[in-house]
Design an enzyme around this catalytic site. Sequence first.
Site, short mmCIF file in Angstrom:
data_model
loop_
_atom_site.label_atom_id
_atom_site.label_comp_id
_atom_site.label_asym_id
_atom_site.label_seq_id
_atom_site.Cartn_x
_atom_site.Cartn_y
_atom_site.Cartn_z
N SER A 167 -40.76 20.73 8.57
CA SER A 167 -40.24 19.82 9.60
C SER A 167 -39.49 20.61 10.67
CB SER A 167 -39.29 18.78 8.98
OG SER A 167 -40.01 17.88 8.18
N HIS A 175 -38.61 10.36 5.99
CA HIS A 175 -38.75 11.24 7.15
C HIS A 175 -37.45 11.33 7.94
CE1 HIS A 175 -42.99 11.14 6.26
NE2 HIS A 175 -43.15 12.11 7.13
#
Length: 173
Positions: free
Chosen positions: A89, A72
Amino acid sequence: MSTQPLTLAAVNRMDEEAFVTRFGDIAEHSPWVAEEAGRARPYPDREAMVAAFADAVLQADEDAQRALLLAHPDLAGRAAIAGELAPESRSEQAGAGLDRMTADEYARFSRLNAVYSDRFGIPFILAVKGATKDQVLAAFEARLDNPADIEFATALTQVQRIIRFRLEDRVSE
């Protein structure tokens, strides 16, 4: 990727390769989650699909879970500034206003990202969909006091929320 949500019937008809191609990016740079979740097909409903992805994350060994967390990006971090975020994202962070920060806000995020990463060895993960940057900052600061094992579990829970939101966007009821 198509912007039209797929029906569950279409998802259940996909072969393994098509399924992983379509959903391999649901969990940030971790197609193994889709590979594992796909084994639970056919799904009787979208909630079962969400649960299969969540179970794939929870049933993985700690090394795989840690790798998933490490995949991430930092919130409002270097990848965001450089335009290197995955499309979802980027959209999620923009929705929380993380693409429209002042220099002071960016400096605060940078400091918190560094402190968090040093303390826990993973990036701070929060499902930011529907949140404001002030809510993100408050969560960031509150979670810095967590014990490492609690924060690891919290990060995994946040990954599961991100997966849920993404699946809800991609698959119709």
